[in-house]
Design a protein around this motif. Structure first.
Motif, short mmCIF file in Angstrom:
data_model
loop_
_atom_site.label_atom_id
_atom_site.label_comp_id
_atom_site.label_asym_id
_atom_site.label_seq_id
_atom_site.Cartn_x
_atom_site.Cartn_y
_atom_site.Cartn_z
N VAL A 144 -6.53 25.68 30.00
CA VAL A 144 -6.84 24.46 29.24
C VAL A 144 -5.59 23.94 28.52
N ILE A 145 -4.87 24.83 27.83
CA ILE A 145 -3.67 24.41 27.10
C ILE A 145 -2.58 23.99 28.06
N LYS A 146 -2.47 24.65 29.19
CA LYS A 146 -1.47 24.26 30.20
C LYS A 146 -1.74 22.84 30.69
N GLN A 147 -3.00 22.51 30.91
CA GLN A 147 -3.35 21.17 31.36
C GLN A 147 -3.04 20.13 30.28
N ASP A 148 -3.34 20.45 29.03
CA ASP A 148 -3.01 19.55 27.93
C ASP A 148 -1.49 19.33 27.85
N ALA A 149 -0.74 20.42 27.97
CA ALA A 149 0.72 20.34 27.88
C ALA A 149 1.29 19.47 28.99
N ASP A 150 0.72 19.59 30.17
CA ASP A 150 1.22 18.80 31.31
C ASP A 150 1.02 17.30 31.07
N ILE A 151 -0.15 16.93 30.56
CA ILE A 151 -0.43 15.51 30.27
C ILE A 151 0.47 15.01 29.14
N LEU A 152 0.55 15.77 28.06
CA LEU A 152 1.31 15.33 26.89
C LEU A 152 2.81 15.20 27.19
N GLY A 153 3.32 16.07 28.04
CA GLY A 153 4.75 16.03 28.36
C GLY A 153 5.14 14.86 29.23
N LYS A 154 4.15 14.09 29.73
CA LYS A 154 4.44 12.98 30.64
C LYS A 154 3.95 11.63 30.12
N LEU A 155 3.67 11.55 28.82
CA LEU A 155 3.20 10.29 28.25
C LEU A 155 4.34 9.28 28.12
N TYR A 156 4.00 8.00 28.27
CA TYR A 156 4.92 6.92 27.91
C TYR A 156 4.68 6.63 26.43
N THR A 157 5.44 7.27 25.58
CA THR A 157 5.12 7.28 24.15
C THR A 157 5.38 5.94 23.47
N ASN A 158 6.11 5.04 24.10
CA ASN A 158 6.40 3.75 23.47
C ASN A 158 5.39 2.67 23.83
N THR A 159 4.40 3.01 24.64
CA THR A 159 3.41 2.04 25.07
C THR A 159 2.37 1.81 23.96
N VAL A 160 2.07 0.56 23.68
CA VAL A 160 1.08 0.22 22.66
C VAL A 160 -0.32 0.40 23.22
N GLN A 161 -1.21 1.00 22.43
CA GLN A 161 -2.59 1.21 22.87
C GLN A 161 -3.38 -0.08 22.74
N HIS A 162 -3.94 -0.56 23.88
CA HIS A 162 -4.72 -1.80 23.90
C HIS A 162 -6.20 -1.55 24.14
N ILE A 163 -6.57 -0.29 24.41
CA ILE A 163 -7.96 0.04 24.72
C ILE A 163 -8.44 1.10 23.74
N LYS A 164 -9.67 0.93 23.27
CA LYS A 164 -10.29 1.92 22.39
C LYS A 164 -11.62 2.34 23.02
N LEU A 165 -11.83 3.65 23.15
CA LEU A 165 -13.04 4.18 23.75
C LEU A 165 -14.04 4.59 22.67
N ASN A 166 -15.27 4.84 23.12
CA ASN A 166 -16.24 5.46 22.23
C ASN A 166 -15.78 6.87 21.88
N ASN A 167 -16.33 7.42 20.85
CA ASN A 167 -16.08 8.82 20.48
C ASN A 167 -14.64 9.09 20.02
N GLU A 168 -13.92 8.07 19.56
CA GLU A 168 -12.55 8.29 19.09
C GLU A 168 -12.48 8.53 17.59
N VAL A 169 -13.60 8.90 17.00
CA VAL A 169 -13.63 9.10 15.55
C VAL A 169 -12.72 10.26 15.14
#
Length: 322
Positions: free
Chosen positions: A282-307
């Motif tokens: 589980v942590i390996k999968q999280d690390a793989d996603i997080l290490g490949k984010l485009y961190t400068n991209t502005v978030q334009h979408i908001k989903l349910n359950n983001e509390v």
């Protein structure tokens, strides 16, 4: 590095420290060497030798007659005690402290630090409470991730990514957030996650999947910014999955998981290794996603359950600044 200064950080568990073997840890952009002597005293010094900046964590420990130990620099074998003093060649007496120790708060097997900052919030008591009642079964998923600390916290409190990042592992069909209790820097989330039946090949890889019910019911207890605890129940055992988070540097964050169990059946003990392996994936999968984010991209979408993510952002922005 000025980020969440005054928060307590769980640097690790005593089990990660073999007697008289140095280990490197990082916090707030600084590296440290951590070691435990034969009398179980834990020491922590800045990792750079004050002579020519070699990594002390790459050296070794020298055991003294009283059971204490020093850490020896791998470059010139200078030995430093827990106060940062050494004895120079040709001298018979120690120097004054040349490197300032990092102050630790050791509670049982848990190693905490405020990183040299003035405490702003207390150390959560829950880890001591869990250790008093549950069997420690191991540390898993311990790794540094190439991501800033805010993104790490957002991911760890993102209740929607189970059916994306961990889709193949758990086959989550949807996420149902039943309740979120906001108590400032402390919160609870109660989640139901219907899942498809695991395939035979997945079961053969990890028999622990057989323990997962048709609907995964999760109680997530969060202590901003350092801890997230999953309280799990099954007919075989009660599980405490304790995630700890550390801001190692501006763009490097560490996560690890301390696992505790209360067995309701002898069969539970046969599955300890499988449970540790499952969470490591589980942590390996999280690390793989997080290490490949485009961190400068502005978030334009908001989903349910983001509390949970909203809770992180609010506390991150409003945290007391030293």
């Amino acid at each position: 590095m000025k980020i969440l200064q005054g928060a307590p950080w769980l640097l690790g568990h005593r089990s990660m420290l073999k007697p008289n073997q140095p280990v490197k840890v990082s916090l707030y952009g600084n590296d440290y060497v951590l070691w435990q002597d034969s009398s179980k005293k834990i020491n922590c010094l800045p990792n750079a030798c004050p002579h020519m900046s070699a990594m002390l964590s790459e050296g070794w420990c020298v055991v003294k007659p009283d059971g204490s130990s020093t850490v020896a620099c791998p470059f010139h074998a200078l030995e430093f005690d827990g106060t940062g003093c050494t004895v120079l060649p040709g001298s018979n007496k120690p120097t004054k402290s040349l490197i300032k120790p990092l102050e630790l708060i050791v509670q049982g097997d848990f190693i905490w630090s405020y990183g040299g900052c003035e405490p702003k919030i207390p150390i959560p008591k829950i880890m001591n409470e869990i250790a008093a009642e549950y069997e420690f079964i191991g540390l898993t998923g311990d790794r540094s991730i190439k991501t800033n600390f805010l993104n790490l916290l957002l991911n760890m409190h993102d209740y929607n990514h189970q059916n994306g990042t961990h889709r193949q592992l758990f086959e989550i069909e949807e996420v149902q957030l039943k309740q979120f209790i906001d108590n400032g820097f402390h919160s609870h989330a109660y989640i139901a996650q219907p899942r498809t039946k695991p395939k035979l090949r997945d079961i053969l890889k990890n028999p622990a999947l057989l323990l997962l019910p048709k609907v995964l019911e999760a109680h997530l207890e969060n202590y901003f910014p350092c801890l997230g605890i999953m309280h799990g129940e099954s007919p075989l055992f009660s599980l405490k999955e304790c995630h700890f988070y550390i801001p190692e540097s501006a763009e490097l964050s560490r996560v690890g998981v301390l696992m505790f169990m209360k067995a309701h059946s002898p069969l539970a003990h046969l599955l300890k290794r499988n449970l540790l392996q499952l969470i490591d994936v589980v942590i390996k999968q999280d690390a793989d996603i997080l290490g490949k984010l485009y961190t400068n991209t502005v978030q334009h979408i908001k989903l349910n359950n983001e509390v949970g993510m909203d809770w992180v952002r609010r506390n991150f922005e409003n945290f007391p600044i030293q």
